[in-house]
Write an enzyme that holds these catalytic residues in place. Structure first.
Site, PDB file in Angstrom:
ATOM      1  N   SER A  22      47.023  28.386  47.169  1.00  0.00           N
ATOM      2  CA  SER A  22      47.495  28.534  48.549  1.00  0.00           C
ATOM      3  C   SER A  22      48.835  29.252  48.539  1.00  0.00           C
ATOM      4  CB  SER A  22      47.667  27.159  49.203  1.00  0.00           C
ATOM      5  OG  SER A  22      48.324  27.311  50.457  1.00  0.00           O
ATOM      6  N   TYR A  54      50.197  18.519  49.596  1.00  0.00           N
ATOM      7  CA  TYR A  54      49.244  19.637  49.484  1.00  0.00           C
ATOM      8  C   TYR A  54      49.887  20.814  48.733  1.00  0.00           C
ATOM      9  CZ  TYR A  54      46.265  23.502  50.951  1.00  0.00           C
ATOM     10  OH  TYR A  54      45.461  24.608  50.962  1.00  0.00           O
TER      11      TYR A  54
HETATM   12  N1  LIG Z   1      42.671  27.250  55.765  1.00  0.00           N
HETATM   13  C1  LIG Z   1      43.835  27.650  55.250  1.00  0.00           C
HETATM   14  O1  LIG Z   1      44.754  28.059  55.960  1.00  0.00           O
HETATM   15  C2  LIG Z   1      44.032  27.631  53.761  1.00  0.00           C
HETATM   16  C3  LIG Z   1      45.217  28.184  53.266  1.00  0.00           C
HETATM   17  C4  LIG Z   1      45.423  28.198  51.906  1.00  0.00           C
HETATM   18  C5  LIG Z   1      44.472  27.671  51.060  1.00  0.00           C
HETATM   19  N2  LIG Z   1      43.345  27.121  51.555  1.00  0.00           N
HETATM   20  C6  LIG Z   1      42.386  26.586  50.603  1.00  0.00           C
HETATM   21  O2  LIG Z   1      41.137  27.204  50.793  1.00  0.00           O
HETATM   22  C7  LIG Z   1      40.095  26.291  50.416  1.00  0.00           C
HETATM   23  C8  LIG Z   1      39.129  26.110  51.577  1.00  0.00           C
HETATM   24  O3  LIG Z   1      39.863  25.627  52.682  1.00  0.00           O
HETATM   25  P1  LIG Z   1      39.284  25.529  54.158  1.00  0.00           P
HETATM   26  O4  LIG Z   1      40.330  26.033  55.058  1.00  0.00           O
HETATM   27  O5  LIG Z   1      37.906  26.093  54.234  1.00  0.00           O
HETATM   28  O6  LIG Z   1      39.282  23.927  54.295  1.00  0.00           O
HETATM   29  P2  LIG Z   1      38.145  22.886  54.675  1.00  0.00           P
HETATM   30  O7  LIG Z   1      38.808  21.562  54.676  1.00  0.00           O
HETATM   31  O8  LIG Z   1      37.441  23.329  55.889  1.00  0.00           O
HETATM   32  O9  LIG Z   1      37.126  23.002  53.457  1.00  0.00           O
HETATM   33  C9  LIG Z   1      37.297  22.324  52.241  1.00  0.00           C
HETATM   34  C10 LIG Z   1      35.947  22.081  51.628  1.00  0.00           C
HETATM   35  O10 LIG Z   1      36.133  21.219  50.475  1.00  0.00           O
HETATM   36  C11 LIG Z   1      35.233  20.128  50.576  1.00  0.00           C
HETATM   37  N3  LIG Z   1      35.793  18.916  49.972  1.00  0.00           N
HETATM   38  C12 LIG Z   1      36.861  18.196  50.404  1.00  0.00           C
HETATM   39  N4  LIG Z   1      36.988  17.078  49.679  1.00  0.00           N
HETATM   40  C13 LIG Z   1      35.985  17.094  48.755  1.00  0.00           C
HETATM   41  C14 LIG Z   1      35.585  16.199  47.736  1.00  0.00           C
HETATM   42  N5  LIG Z   1      36.234  15.039  47.513  1.00  0.00           N
HETATM   43  N6  LIG Z   1      34.519  16.510  46.984  1.00  0.00           N
HETATM   44  C15 LIG Z   1      33.831  17.662  47.211  1.00  0.00           C
HETATM   45  N7  LIG Z   1      34.148  18.553  48.176  1.00  0.00           N
HETATM   46  C16 LIG Z   1      35.221  18.263  48.942  1.00  0.00           C
HETATM   47  C17 LIG Z   1      35.066  19.917  52.091  1.00  0.00           C
HETATM   48  O11 LIG Z   1      33.918  19.139  52.365  1.00  0.00           O
HETATM   49  C18 LIG Z   1      34.996  21.347  52.587  1.00  0.00           C
HETATM   50  O12 LIG Z   1      33.694  21.882  52.523  1.00  0.00           O
HETATM   51  C19 LIG Z   1      40.796  25.000  50.014  1.00  0.00           C
HETATM   52  O13 LIG Z   1      41.032  25.017  48.614  1.00  0.00           O
HETATM   53  C20 LIG Z   1      42.118  25.105  50.742  1.00  0.00           C
HETATM   54  O14 LIG Z   1      43.116  24.312  50.142  1.00  0.00           O
HETATM   55  C21 LIG Z   1      43.097  27.083  52.886  1.00  0.00           C
END
Ligand SMILES: NC(=O)c1ccc[n+]([C@@H]2O[C@H](COP(=O)([O-])OP(=O)(O)OC[C@H]3O[C@@H](n4cnc5c(N)ncnc54)[C@H](O)[C@@H]3O)[C@@H](O)[C@H]2O)c1
Length: 253
Positions: free
Chosen positions: A143, A156
């Site tokens: 991130s 986080y």
């Molecule tokens: N959305 C943002 O702004 C952003 C920014 C930087 C990084 N990220 C990273 O991108 C990735 C995807 O994020 P997103 O925005 O789609 O978030 P999201 O929360 O919508 O998706 C996360 C996914 O991980 C799965 N997950 C969570 N806990 C779990 C567990 N215990 N076991 C198995 N699966 C699990 C969830 O079910 C979901 O499908 C993540 O690594 C997040 O940290 C997101």
């Protein structure tokens, strides 16, 4: 253009929604066989991957639970002749709330660390034999918040800092086996999880982020796909241990 992923077996964790779902569809569009892993239902992703022409299989796992990760990885290796790439996208992000660092519940801190850091490590550890055999490619989703030191999400941000450290260390340990390990660092992505994080401040937060970016467009989940396809393809054979922000120029490393 054939980028060398046709027929490759690719594991995407957290494929059930948003960024992970877009990554799964992106792989299907370039001819890869997609193996989705998530704690939530993967039905919708399966339909979209299949509609995009990709072979699809789904595995349920809770990344917080080491035995669940081990069982899923064993099944994945038993079902597939090779594992050519792994995208560690699953994380505890959706459901978190921004708050001052002294207000973070320690149980939530532990949960974030267990899923985002240990869970990511465990998926790699369990799939390592197959990834080494295939001289595979790993992409960890980090991130930009860990590069920028964003406030309000200390647990986080710390977990994603650890993902960056693990990426570099994994690249060093696995490089001798021909495995590459890189990280993609999304900026503030316009999706449901980000909305939940910031609640009624979401519009303001998104607007401020877009203003701070070089390209004045919201960063969307599908914007991650191209960089991930590149890093898991033979085009990136000589790229390892790197952290690549995908954020419309919010962060310059
Ligand atoms: N959305 C943002 O702004 C952003 C920014 C930087 C990084 N990220 C990273 O991108 C990735 C995807 O994020 P997103 O925005 O789609 O978030 P999201 O929360 O919508 O998706 C996360 C996914 O991980 C799965 N997950 C969570 N806990 C779990 C567990 N215990 N076991 C198995 N699966 C699990 C969830 O079910 C979901 O499908 C993540 O690594 C997040 O940290 C997101």
């Amino acid at each position: 253009m054939d980028i060398g992923l046709t027929g490759k077996n690719v594991v995407v964790t957290g494929a059930g929604r948003s960024i992970g779902q877009e990554i799964a569809i992106g792989f299907a569009e370039v001819g890869a066989n997609v193996i989705g892993v998530d704690i939530i239902d993967l039905g919708e992703t399966g339909e979209k991957v299949t509609a995009a022409g990709g072979a699809w299989s789904a595995h349920s796992a809770d990344l917080e639970d080491p035995s669940s990760v081990e069982a899923a990885c064993k099944n994945i290796m038993a079902d597939n002749k090779s594992i050519d790439a792994l995208v560690n996208n699953a994380a505890l992000y959706g459901g978190l709330k921004m708050m001052p660092m002294d207000k973070i519940d320690l149980d939530v801190w532990d949960k974030v660390m267990n899923i985002n850091v240990r869970g990511t490590y465990l998926v790699v550890r369990n799939l390592m034999p197959a990834l080494i055999e295939a001289k595979g490619k790993i992409v960890n989703i980090a991130s930009g918040s860990a590069l920028r030191g964003s406030p309000g999400l200390m647990h986080y941000v710390a977990s994603k800092g650890a993902v960056i450290g693990m990426t570099r260390s994994m690249a060093t340990e696995l490089g001798g086996h021909g495995v590459t390990v890189n990280a993609v660092a999304p900026g503030f992505v316009a999706n449901e999880a980000s909305q939940g994080l910031t609640d009624d401040m979401y519009d303001k937060y998104l607007e401020m982020t877009v203003m701070a970016q070089s390209i004045k467009e919201p960063t969307e989940p599908k914007d991650m796909v191209g960089t991930i396809l590149y890093l898991t393809s033979p085009l990136a054979n000589s790229v390892t241990g790197q952290v690549c922000p995908v954020d419309n120029g919010l962060c310059k490393t």
